[in-house]
Design a protein around this motif. Structure first.
Motif, PDB file in Angstrom:
ATOM      1  N   GLU A  15      58.051   5.651  53.300  1.00 52.59           N
ATOM      2  CA  GLU A  15      58.324   4.213  53.431  1.00 52.59           C
ATOM      3  C   GLU A  15      57.904   3.511  52.151  1.00 52.59           C
ATOM      4  OE1 GLU A  15      56.614   0.384  55.998  1.00 52.59           O
ATOM      5  OE2 GLU A  15      55.935   2.419  56.454  1.00 52.59           O
ATOM      6  N   ALA A  16      58.800   2.701  51.595  1.00 46.84           N
ATOM      7  CA  ALA A  16      58.464   1.936  50.392  1.00 46.84           C
ATOM      8  C   ALA A  16      57.483   0.825  50.744  1.00 46.84           C
ATOM      9  CB  ALA A  16      59.728   1.346  49.784  1.00 46.84           C
ATOM     10  N   LEU A  17      56.460   0.670  49.920  1.00 43.41           N
ATOM     11  CA  LEU A  17      55.503  -0.424  50.082  1.00 43.41           C
ATOM     12  C   LEU A  17      55.815  -1.475  49.029  1.00 43.41           C
ATOM     13  CD1 LEU A  17      52.225   1.651  50.564  1.00 43.41           C
ATOM     14  CD2 LEU A  17      53.657   0.619  52.332  1.00 43.41           C
ATOM     15  N   HIS A  18      55.789  -2.745  49.427  1.00 39.78           N
ATOM     16  CA  HIS A  18      56.184  -3.820  48.522  1.00 39.78           C
ATOM     17  C   HIS A  18      54.974  -4.597  48.020  1.00 39.78           C
ATOM     18  CE1 HIS A  18      60.320  -3.005  49.586  1.00 39.78           C
ATOM     19  NE2 HIS A  18      59.975  -3.050  50.869  1.00 39.78           N
ATOM     20  N   GLY A  19      55.167  -5.319  46.940  1.00 43.28           N
ATOM     21  CA  GLY A  19      54.131  -6.207  46.425  1.00 43.28           C
ATOM     22  C   GLY A  19      53.613  -5.829  45.053  1.00 43.28           C
ATOM     23  N   GLY A  20      53.865  -4.606  44.613  1.00 46.90           N
ATOM     24  CA  GLY A  20      53.393  -4.193  43.296  1.00 46.90           C
ATOM     25  C   GLY A  20      54.279  -4.729  42.188  1.00 46.90           C
ATOM     26  N   ILE A  21      53.726  -4.816  40.990  1.00 52.25           N
ATOM     27  CA  ILE A  21      54.479  -5.312  39.830  1.00 52.25           C
ATOM     28  C   ILE A  21      54.827  -4.174  38.887  1.00 52.25           C
ATOM     29  CG2 ILE A  21      54.364  -6.819  37.804  1.00 52.25           C
ATOM     30  CD1 ILE A  21      52.522  -8.656  39.365  1.00 52.25           C
ATOM     31  N   THR A  22      53.858  -3.288  38.613  1.00 56.55           N
ATOM     32  CA  THR A  22      54.073  -2.280  37.575  1.00 56.55           C
ATOM     33  C   THR A  22      54.421  -0.904  38.112  1.00 56.55           C
ATOM     34  OG1 THR A  22      51.714  -1.809  37.540  1.00 56.55           O
ATOM     35  CG2 THR A  22      52.534  -3.450  35.968  1.00 56.55           C
ATOM     36  N   LEU A 112      47.890 -13.307  52.197  1.00 60.72           N
ATOM     37  CA  LEU A 112      48.115 -14.291  51.132  1.00 60.72           C
ATOM     38  C   LEU A 112      48.349 -15.699  51.664  1.00 60.72           C
ATOM     39  CD1 LEU A 112      50.528 -12.141  48.902  1.00 60.72           C
ATOM     40  CD2 LEU A 112      48.032 -12.271  48.805  1.00 60.72           C
ATOM     41  N   ASP A 113      48.231 -15.890  52.972  1.00 59.56           N
ATOM     42  CA  ASP A 113      48.489 -17.200  53.579  1.00 59.56           C
ATOM     43  C   ASP A 113      47.358 -18.180  53.255  1.00 59.56           C
ATOM     44  OD1 ASP A 113      50.675 -15.988  54.788  1.00 59.56           O
ATOM     45  OD2 ASP A 113      49.532 -15.471  56.585  1.00 59.56           O
ATOM     46  N   ASP A 114      47.692 -19.463  53.297  1.00 57.58           N
ATOM     47  CA  ASP A 114      46.655 -20.484  53.131  1.00 57.58           C
ATOM     48  C   ASP A 114      45.682 -20.477  54.306  1.00 57.58           C
ATOM     49  OD1 ASP A 114      47.509 -21.482  50.682  1.00 57.58           O
ATOM     50  OD2 ASP A 114      48.884 -22.936  51.589  1.00 57.58           O
ATOM     51  N   GLU A 115      46.193 -20.222  55.489  1.00 53.01           N
ATOM     52  CA  GLU A 115      45.340 -20.241  56.687  1.00 53.01           C
ATOM     53  C   GLU A 115      44.237 -19.194  56.578  1.00 53.01           C
ATOM     54  OE1 GLU A 115      45.686 -19.794  61.567  1.00 53.01           O
ATOM     55  OE2 GLU A 115      47.457 -19.525  60.297  1.00 53.01           O
ATOM     56  N   GLY A 116      43.000 -19.605  56.775  1.00 49.07           N
ATOM     57  CA  GLY A 116      41.871 -18.682  56.752  1.00 49.07           C
ATOM     58  C   GLY A 116      41.292 -18.402  55.380  1.00 49.07           C
ATOM     59  N   SER A 279      54.606 -14.464  40.565  1.00 51.31           N
ATOM     60  CA  SER A 279      55.045 -15.225  41.739  1.00 51.31           C
ATOM     61  C   SER A 279      56.080 -14.493  42.589  1.00 51.31           C
ATOM     62  CB  SER A 279      55.593 -16.589  41.310  1.00 51.31           C
ATOM     63  OG  SER A 279      56.681 -16.446  40.422  1.00 51.31           O
ATOM     64  N   GLN A 280      56.877 -13.639  41.991  1.00 47.58           N
ATOM     65  CA  GLN A 280      57.929 -12.975  42.762  1.00 47.58           C
ATOM     66  C   GLN A 280      57.387 -12.124  43.915  1.00 47.58           C
ATOM     67  OE1 GLN A 280      60.900 -10.944  40.445  1.00 47.58           O
ATOM     68  NE2 GLN A 280      61.749  -9.890  42.234  1.00 47.58           N
ATOM     69  N   PRO A 281      56.374 -11.270  43.694  1.00 45.29           N
ATOM     70  CA  PRO A 281      55.842 -10.502  44.828  1.00 45.29           C
ATOM     71  C   PRO A 281      55.258 -11.399  45.921  1.00 45.29           C
ATOM     72  CG  PRO A 281      55.113  -9.549  42.752  1.00 45.29           C
ATOM     73  CD  PRO A 281      55.755 -10.867  42.422  1.00 45.29           C
ATOM     74  N   TRP A 282      54.694 -12.543  45.538  1.00 48.92           N
ATOM     75  CA  TRP A 282      54.164 -13.463  46.548  1.00 48.92           C
ATOM     76  C   TRP A 282      55.285 -14.019  47.417  1.00 48.92           C
ATOM     77  CZ3 TRP A 282      50.560 -16.550  42.718  1.00 48.92           C
ATOM     78  CH2 TRP A 282      49.455 -15.746  42.401  1.00 48.92           C
ATOM     79  N   ARG A 283      56.400 -14.364  46.794  1.00 45.87           N
ATOM     80  CA  ARG A 283      57.540 -14.861  47.587  1.00 45.87           C
ATOM     81  C   ARG A 283      58.051 -13.773  48.524  1.00 45.87           C
ATOM     82  NH1 ARG A 283      58.708 -17.038  42.529  1.00 45.87           N
ATOM     83  NH2 ARG A 283      60.369 -15.542  42.080  1.00 45.87           N
ATOM     84  N   GLU A 284      58.124 -12.550  48.020  1.00 47.55           N
ATOM     85  CA  GLU A 284      58.591 -11.437  48.851  1.00 47.55           C
ATOM     86  C   GLU A 284      57.629 -11.155  50.002  1.00 47.55           C
ATOM     87  OE1 GLU A 284      58.958  -8.300  46.028  1.00 47.55           O
ATOM     88  OE2 GLU A 284      60.848  -9.045  45.182  1.00 47.55           O
ATOM     89  N   ALA A 285      56.355 -11.508  49.806  1.00 46.10           N
ATOM     90  CA  ALA A 285      55.338 -11.247  50.824  1.00 46.10           C
ATOM     91  C   ALA A 285      55.208 -12.388  51.839  1.00 46.10           C
ATOM     92  CB  ALA A 285      53.993 -10.996  50.153  1.00 46.10           C
ATOM     93  N   PRO A 288      57.580 -18.143  50.281  1.00 44.32           N
ATOM     94  CA  PRO A 288      58.781 -18.543  49.538  1.00 44.32           C
ATOM     95  C   PRO A 288      58.613 -19.830  48.751  1.00 44.32           C
ATOM     96  CG  PRO A 288      59.072 -18.928  51.891  1.00 44.32           C
ATOM     97  CD  PRO A 288      57.818 -18.130  51.739  1.00 44.32           C
ATOM     98  N   GLU A 289      57.641 -20.654  49.146  1.00 42.08           N
ATOM     99  CA  GLU A 289      57.446 -21.925  48.449  1.00 42.08           C
ATOM    100  C   GLU A 289      56.801 -21.734  47.071  1.00 42.08           C
ATOM    101  OE1 GLU A 289      53.441 -21.276  50.432  1.00 42.08           O
ATOM    102  OE2 GLU A 289      55.532 -20.694  50.713  1.00 42.08           O
ATOM    103  N   LEU A 290      56.279 -20.544  46.812  1.00 37.14           N
ATOM    104  CA  LEU A 290      55.628 -20.299  45.526  1.00 37.14           C
ATOM    105  C   LEU A 290      56.665 -19.884  44.479  1.00 37.14           C
ATOM    106  CD1 LEU A 290      52.306 -18.524  46.587  1.00 37.14           C
ATOM    107  CD2 LEU A 290      52.658 -20.901  45.900  1.00 37.14           C
ATOM    108  N   THR A 291      57.521 -20.816  44.147  1.00 39.69           N
ATOM    109  CA  THR A 291      58.505 -20.595  43.082  1.00 39.69           C
ATOM    110  C   THR A 291      57.772 -20.558  41.744  1.00 39.69           C
ATOM    111  OG1 THR A 291      58.814 -22.961  42.771  1.00 39.69           O
ATOM    112  CG2 THR A 291      60.253 -21.864  44.392  1.00 39.69           C
ATOM    113  N   ALA A 292      58.447 -20.065  40.733  1.00 36.83           N
ATOM    114  CA  ALA A 292      57.834 -20.035  39.405  1.00 36.83           C
ATOM    115  C   ALA A 292      57.405 -21.436  38.986  1.00 36.83           C
ATOM    116  CB  ALA A 292      58.806 -19.436  38.392  1.00 36.83           C
ATOM    117  N   ARG A 293      58.224 -22.428  39.315  1.00 39.59           N
ATOM    118  CA  ARG A 293      57.895 -23.810  38.941  1.00 39.59           C
ATOM    119  C   ARG A 293      56.650 -24.304  39.686  1.00 39.59           C
ATOM    120  NH1 ARG A 293      56.721 -26.754  35.437  1.00 39.59           N
ATOM    121  NH2 ARG A 293      56.920 -28.984  35.681  1.00 39.59           N
ATOM    122  N   ALA A 294      56.578 -24.001  40.969  1.00 33.37           N
ATOM    123  CA  ALA A 294      55.416 -24.428  41.755  1.00 33.37           C
ATOM    124  C   ALA A 294      54.142 -23.774  41.235  1.00 33.37           C
ATOM    125  CB  ALA A 294      55.627 -24.080  43.224  1.00 33.37           C
TER     126      ALA A 294
END
Length: 311
Positions: A15-22, A112-116, A279-285, A288-294
């Motif tokens: 199973e592929a695990l997501h969130g890594g960059i390199t 990665l949520d704000d809650e907690g 920011s891209q892995p955060w959006r995938e996780a 979605p509101e964490l755009t590059a601009r945000a």
């Protein structure tokens, strides 16, 4: 892979695990002789992060990163720091398609949520203090700086005066420091939590992953990196809060405000060069509101706040 399984075992699922960059991560389910299963994780540096290509900010290659991670996992075995166990490493892709490392799978998940966040920050701080308490007989290599004053990317609409002053800070030589064992990429995306249904009071860290950048350097540098990530994930105030939490947990930072500012600004400015990659892995996780601009806007707010508080 099969050479590192026990007799009668075989891989039954991947199973592929997501969130890594390199690196590309796969969870491998291994069927055992008694009919049960166990899980391993395969980390592979795929193109463009292959043997011939430098990884991230330095001239290091996949072989260097995998050798360093293998060394760190070996060092941490039995220390109480919840790192994966090393099973095997193939730094030159002699056996695998890409340079790879095989390790045990740790329970838990990134949160990665704000809650907690107010509950997690002290846990992160205590964990980092425990990592910095390691005193290896053989030190890892000295840290590599991830930015220069000339490569900083000032966000559009940023406070030009604050950023110019921040860039001037890192033009100066690095302040003296007492060396510590550093994770070097300690941040919420590399920490696993046991998310219990019984609520935040039962929350605990089950693992710290991605030890490929393990280094020797100032504790301030690891604190600065986690602070930047918290500022971008949850707002600048949480970036400022983390250093306080680290000291409350017994960690020791540079005595002078100017020295603390140097390390914290250095990491914040390094992030300016890779906002999209971060920011891209955060959006995938699930953020979605964490755009590059945000994220750029939060980075501007954080760098400005650092200059106000410590500058």
């Amino acid at each position: 892979m099969s050479r590192h399984l026990e007799a009668g075992e075989r891989i039954v699922r991947t199973e592929a695990l997501h969130g890594g960059i390199t690196a590309e991560m796969r969870r491998l389910t291994v069927g055992t002789r008694d009919g049960g299963t166990r899980e391993l994780v395969l980390r592979s540096y795929v193109a463009p992060f292959s043997v011939e290509h430098a990884v991230e900010h330095s001239e290091e290659h996949a072989e260097d990163w995998l050798d360093r991670e293998a060394g760190a996992l070996t060092l941490l075995m039995g220390t109480g720091v919840p790192a994966p166990g090393l099973v095997a490493v193939d730094p030159t892709a002699a056996h695998c398609e890409y340079p790879s490392l095989l390790m045990t799978h740790l329970a838990g998940r990134t949160v990665l949520d704000d809650e907690g966040v107010e509950t997690r920050v002290p846990l992160l701080a205590r964990q980092l203090v425990a990592i910095h308490a390691r005193r290896p007989a053989e030190r890892p290599r000295k840290y590599v700086a991830w930015t220069t004053a000339d490569t900083v990317v000032v966000p559009k609409g940023a406070d030009a005066g604050a950023w110019a002053a921040a860039i001037d800070v890192i033009r100066k030589p690095a302040p003296p420091y007492e060396g510590r064992f550093l994770h070097r990429d300690f941040q919420p995306g590399n920490v696993l939590f046991d998310v219990s249904p019984s609520g935040p009071a039962a929350l605990r860290i089950t693992g710290v992953v991605d030890w490929a950048a393990t280094s020797w350097g100032p504790a301030d540098l690891d604190v600065a990196h986690c602070s930047t990530n918290l500022a971008l994930l949850h707002g600048p105030a949480w970036g400022l809060r983390f250093a306080e939490a680290y000291e409350e947990a017994g960690g020791v930072l540079a005595a002078a405000a100017s020295e603390r500012l140097y390390w914290r600004v250095r990491d914040g400015l390094a992030c300016s060069e890779e906002v999209q990659a971060v920011s891209q892995p955060w959006r995938e996780a699930g953020r979605p509101e964490l755009t590059a601009r945000a994220v750029e806007e939060r980075l501007d707010g954080y760098v400005t706040a650092l200059m106000d508080v410590l500058g």
